[in-house]
Motif scaffolding. Structure first.
Motif, PDB file in Angstrom:
ATOM      1  N   MET A  81       0.784  -1.260   0.043  1.00  0.00           N
ATOM      2  CA  MET A  81       0.026  -0.061   0.006  1.00  0.00           C
ATOM      3  C   MET A  81       0.860   1.152  -0.062  1.00  0.00           C
ATOM      4  O   MET A  81       0.472   2.314  -0.654  1.00  0.00           O
ATOM      5  N   ALA A  82       2.077   1.260   0.878  1.00  0.00           N
ATOM      6  CA  ALA A  82       2.828   2.240   0.822  1.00  0.00           C
ATOM      7  C   ALA A  82       3.749   2.554  -0.415  1.00  0.00           C
ATOM      8  O   ALA A  82       3.872   3.676  -0.955  1.00  0.00           O
ATOM      9  N   VAL A  83       3.856   1.399  -0.963  1.00  0.00           N
ATOM     10  CA  VAL A  83       4.631   1.540  -2.440  1.00  0.00           C
ATOM     11  C   VAL A  83       3.723   2.080  -3.270  1.00  0.00           C
ATOM     12  O   VAL A  83       4.259   2.839  -4.126  1.00  0.00           O
ATOM     13  N   ARG A  84       2.511   1.759  -3.358  1.00  0.00           N
ATOM     14  CA  ARG A  84       1.335   2.316  -4.453  1.00  0.00           C
ATOM     15  C   ARG A  84       1.310   3.607  -4.191  1.00  0.00           C
ATOM     16  O   ARG A  84       1.017   4.661  -5.132  1.00  0.00           O
ATOM     17  N   ALA A  85       1.275   4.029  -2.953  1.00  0.00           N
ATOM     18  CA  ALA A  85       0.766   5.370  -2.584  1.00  0.00           C
ATOM     19  C   ALA A  85       2.063   6.495  -2.768  1.00  0.00           C
ATOM     20  O   ALA A  85       1.941   7.578  -3.546  1.00  0.00           O
ATOM     21  N   LEU A  86       3.135   5.952  -2.712  1.00  0.00           N
ATOM     22  CA  LEU A  86       4.596   6.782  -2.722  1.00  0.00           C
ATOM     23  C   LEU A  86       5.446   6.432  -3.557  1.00  0.00           C
ATOM     24  O   LEU A  86       6.422   7.277  -4.092  1.00  0.00           O
ATOM     25  N   GLY A  87       5.397   5.154  -4.070  1.00  0.00           N
ATOM     26  CA  GLY A  87       6.471   4.801  -4.956  1.00  0.00           C
ATOM     27  C   GLY A  87       7.878   3.891  -4.167  1.00  0.00           C
ATOM     28  O   GLY A  87       7.889   4.123  -2.960  1.00  0.00           O
ATOM     29  N   ARG A  88       8.049   2.932  -4.824  1.00  0.00           N
ATOM     30  CA  ARG A  88       9.130   2.235  -4.233  1.00  0.00           C
ATOM     31  C   ARG A  88      10.488   2.956  -3.776  1.00  0.00           C
ATOM     32  O   ARG A  88      10.881   2.735  -2.502  1.00  0.00           O
ATOM     33  N   PRO A  89      11.196   3.872  -4.563  1.00  0.00           N
ATOM     34  CA  PRO A  89      12.084   4.689  -4.056  1.00  0.00           C
ATOM     35  C   PRO A  89      11.878   5.344  -2.677  1.00  0.00           C
ATOM     36  O   PRO A  89      12.868   5.641  -1.952  1.00  0.00           O
ATOM     37  N   ALA A  90      10.688   6.121  -2.897  1.00  0.00           N
ATOM     38  CA  ALA A  90      10.230   6.885  -1.438  1.00  0.00           C
ATOM     39  C   ALA A  90      10.427   6.149  -0.257  1.00  0.00           C
ATOM     40  O   ALA A  90      10.743   6.448   0.930  1.00  0.00           O
ATOM     41  N   VAL A  91       9.748   4.888  -0.335  1.00  0.00           N
ATOM     42  CA  VAL A  91       9.539   4.095   0.667  1.00  0.00           C
ATOM     43  C   VAL A  91      11.043   3.538   1.019  1.00  0.00           C
ATOM     44  O   VAL A  91      11.299   3.302   2.337  1.00  0.00           O
ATOM     45  N   ARG A  92      11.807   3.201   0.074  1.00  0.00           N
ATOM     46  CA  ARG A  92      13.234   2.791   0.536  1.00  0.00           C
ATOM     47  C   ARG A  92      13.934   3.803   1.425  1.00  0.00           C
ATOM     48  O   ARG A  92      14.730   3.459   2.266  1.00  0.00           O
ATOM     49  N   HIS A  93      14.029   4.934   0.564  1.00  0.00           N
ATOM     50  CA  HIS A  93      14.558   6.151   1.433  1.00  0.00           C
ATOM     51  C   HIS A  93      13.919   6.409   2.835  1.00  0.00           C
ATOM     52  O   HIS A  93      14.957   6.525   3.744  1.00  0.00           O
ATOM     53  N   ARG A  94      12.961   6.192   3.122  1.00  0.00           N
ATOM     54  CA  ARG A  94      12.301   6.527   4.447  1.00  0.00           C
ATOM     55  C   ARG A  94      12.978   5.131   5.414  1.00  0.00           C
ATOM     56  O   ARG A  94      13.294   5.731   6.546  1.00  0.00           O
ATOM     57  N   LEU A  95      13.054   3.992   4.904  1.00  0.00           N
ATOM     58  CA  LEU A  95      13.552   3.038   5.674  1.00  0.00           C
ATOM     59  C   LEU A  95      14.923   3.015   5.915  1.00  0.00           C
ATOM     60  O   LEU A  95      15.665   2.963   7.106  1.00  0.00           O
ATOM     61  N   VAL A  96      15.733   3.534   4.811  1.00  0.00           N
ATOM     62  CA  VAL A  96      17.177   3.619   4.905  1.00  0.00           C
ATOM     63  C   VAL A  96      17.687   4.619   5.873  1.00  0.00           C
ATOM     64  O   VAL A  96      18.596   4.540   6.617  1.00  0.00           O
ATOM     65  N   THR A  97      16.888   5.955   5.915  1.00  0.00           N
ATOM     66  CA  THR A  97      17.148   6.855   6.754  1.00  0.00           C
ATOM     67  C   THR A  97      16.808   6.708   8.145  1.00  0.00           C
ATOM     68  O   THR A  97      16.916   7.627   9.111  1.00  0.00           O
ATOM     69  N   GLY A  98      15.894   5.697   8.445  1.00  0.00           N
ATOM     70  CA  GLY A  98      15.487   5.583   9.476  1.00  0.00           C
ATOM     71  C   GLY A  98      14.127   6.306  10.034  1.00  0.00           C
ATOM     72  O   GLY A  98      13.761   6.159  11.295  1.00  0.00           O
ATOM     73  N   ALA A  99      13.539   7.031   9.140  1.00  0.00           N
ATOM     74  CA  ALA A  99      12.278   7.594   9.266  1.00  0.00           C
ATOM     75  C   ALA A  99      11.267   6.749   9.575  1.00  0.00           C
ATOM     76  O   ALA A  99      10.120   7.330  10.341  1.00  0.00           O
ATOM     77  N   TRP A 100      11.228   5.710   8.795  1.00  0.00           N
ATOM     78  CA  TRP A 100      10.290   4.494   8.962  1.00  0.00           C
ATOM     79  C   TRP A 100      11.257   3.335   9.709  1.00  0.00           C
ATOM     80  O   TRP A 100      12.047   3.165   9.468  1.00  0.00           O
ATOM     81  N   GLN A 101      10.164   2.292   9.777  1.00  0.00           N
ATOM     82  CA  GLN A 101      10.748   1.044  10.282  1.00  0.00           C
ATOM     83  C   GLN A 101      10.097  -0.086   9.571  1.00  0.00           C
ATOM     84  O   GLN A 101       8.813  -0.032   9.794  1.00  0.00           O
ATOM     85  N   ARG A 102      10.761  -1.256   9.547  1.00  0.00           N
ATOM     86  CA  ARG A 102       9.876  -2.310   9.228  1.00  0.00           C
ATOM     87  C   ARG A 102       9.714  -3.176  10.332  1.00  0.00           C
ATOM     88  O   ARG A 102      10.655  -3.708  10.977  1.00  0.00           O
ATOM     89  N   VAL A 103       8.293  -3.410  10.786  1.00  0.00           N
ATOM     90  CA  VAL A 103       8.155  -4.324  11.898  1.00  0.00           C
ATOM     91  C   VAL A 103       8.164  -5.886  11.484  1.00  0.00           C
ATOM     92  O   VAL A 103       8.834  -6.741  11.925  1.00  0.00           O
ATOM     93  N   HIS A 104       7.515  -6.270  10.434  1.00  0.00           N
ATOM     94  CA  HIS A 104       7.417  -7.514   9.984  1.00  0.00           C
ATOM     95  C   HIS A 104       7.455  -7.383   8.237  1.00  0.00           C
ATOM     96  O   HIS A 104       7.903  -6.207   7.872  1.00  0.00           O
ATOM     97  N   LEU A 105       7.530  -8.410   7.587  1.00  0.00           N
ATOM     98  CA  LEU A 105       7.928  -8.611   6.442  1.00  0.00           C
ATOM     99  C   LEU A 105       6.783  -7.650   5.431  1.00  0.00           C
ATOM    100  O   LEU A 105       7.540  -6.898   4.722  1.00  0.00           O
ATOM    101  N   ARG A 106       5.669  -7.501   5.825  1.00  0.00           N
ATOM    102  CA  ARG A 106       4.790  -6.714   5.081  1.00  0.00           C
ATOM    103  C   ARG A 106       4.252  -5.590   5.742  1.00  0.00           C
ATOM    104  O   ARG A 106       3.153  -4.905   5.538  1.00  0.00           O
TER     105      ARG A 106
END
Length: 302
Positions: A1-26
């Protein structure tokens, strides 16, 4: 859902910079701090997939059950669903996960208290653990034995069905704790007539309930857990015992560990009390006392 809304690069950037976090696989969380308990439960349900609901100890605790905390989040899904194993989350697959067993008005959805308690009992690690959770659910006024039985009758596959059914029968009879359930089992094994349970008594000190009472023998048995070691509780127990004795009852008290570890000794004491000649003497004396009291009252009137 996040990828569809923002695009994969934007989601990856937020995870890499630590603004977001992955709790489980999805499952992603849009902040970098620790998760609150509600967020942790939401993450577990989302991880388990469509139609997942909180269940077992997690649903029971949210429904008000006390004394059975679980660090694991329990989630139930329809039998055909698959969810990868993750730490801290246990996914149960079950058949017949119908809407009647789910609370639809809460988010995330969770099992109704009756289903949650029966699920806990059927997956318990021991028979005593299964009995304890059923007794606690009724004792804490979260449900009734009748409502639990109605749900049990509709379920197709239940581990320890006979044990659960027998426990519900004992709970309906007035056994509201695990020591009381053990006590009844010990009496049955020794072929001792079952007493009335949770018998109400109104005395000068107030209203209370007797754990077990044989009226014909004027015998009362109280089973004391660790809570009775509190000085105020202990003093109240002594006062109630004195009032019962003065009213003509005999009172036997047993610590809960004796019922658990030495049931034969407990049963032997009760059998002796029920078969003692003193039992008949007490019944005769009660009649004599009543006659004497009536004569005394008549003489006072005259």
């Amino acid at each position: 859902m996040a990828v569809r809304a923002l695009g994969r690069p934007a989601v990856r950037h937020r995870l890499v910079t630590g603004a977001w976090q992955r709790v489980h696989l999805r499952v992603l969380v849009t902040h970098s701090g620790p998760l609150s308990p509600p967020q942790t439960r939401w993450a577990a349900v989302l991880h388990a997939g469509a139609d997942a609901v909180l269940s077992h100890a997690t649903a029971a605790e949210l429904g008000g059950l006390q004394g059975f905390p679980s660090r694991t989040i329990h989630v139930s899904v329809p039998n055909a669903h698959q969810a990868p194993a993750v730490p801290g989350v246990r996914v149960h697959r079950r058949r017949g996960l119908g809407a009647d067993g789910i609370l639809p008005a809460v988010r995330p959805h969770r099992m109704r208290i009756e289903h949650a308690l029966l699920d806990m009992a059927s997956t318990a690690t021991s028979e005593d653990a299964a009995r304890a959770v059923l007794a606690a659910g009724v004792q804490q006024r979260l449900t009734t034995a009748a409502r639990l039985r109605a749900v049990l009758d509709r379920l197709v596959r239940v581990r320890w069905r006979r044990l659960i059914s027998e426990t519900l029968a004992d709970v309906e009879g007035g056994s509201h704790s695990l020591p009381e359930l053990r006590f009844v089992r010990a009496l049955r094994a020794a072929s001792i007539p079952l007493p009335d349970r949770q018998v109400a008594r109104q005395r000068a000190s107030g209203r209370w309930y007797l754990d077990a009472h044989w009226e014909h023998a004027r015998l009362t048995v109280e089973i004391d857990g660790t809570g009775h070691l509190d000085p105020r509780t202990w003093l109240a127990d002594l006062a109630r015992g004195n009032e019962l004795t003065l009213a003509g009852d005999r009172v036997l008290r047993f610590p809960s560990f004796a019922v658990r570890d030495h049931p034969d000794d407990v049963v032997a004491h009760i059998a002796l009390a029920l078969t003692s000649p003193l039992t008949n003497t007490i019944m005769t004396t009660r009649g004599q006392v009543a006659a004497t009291a009536a004569t005394y009252t008549l003489n006072r009137v005259i």
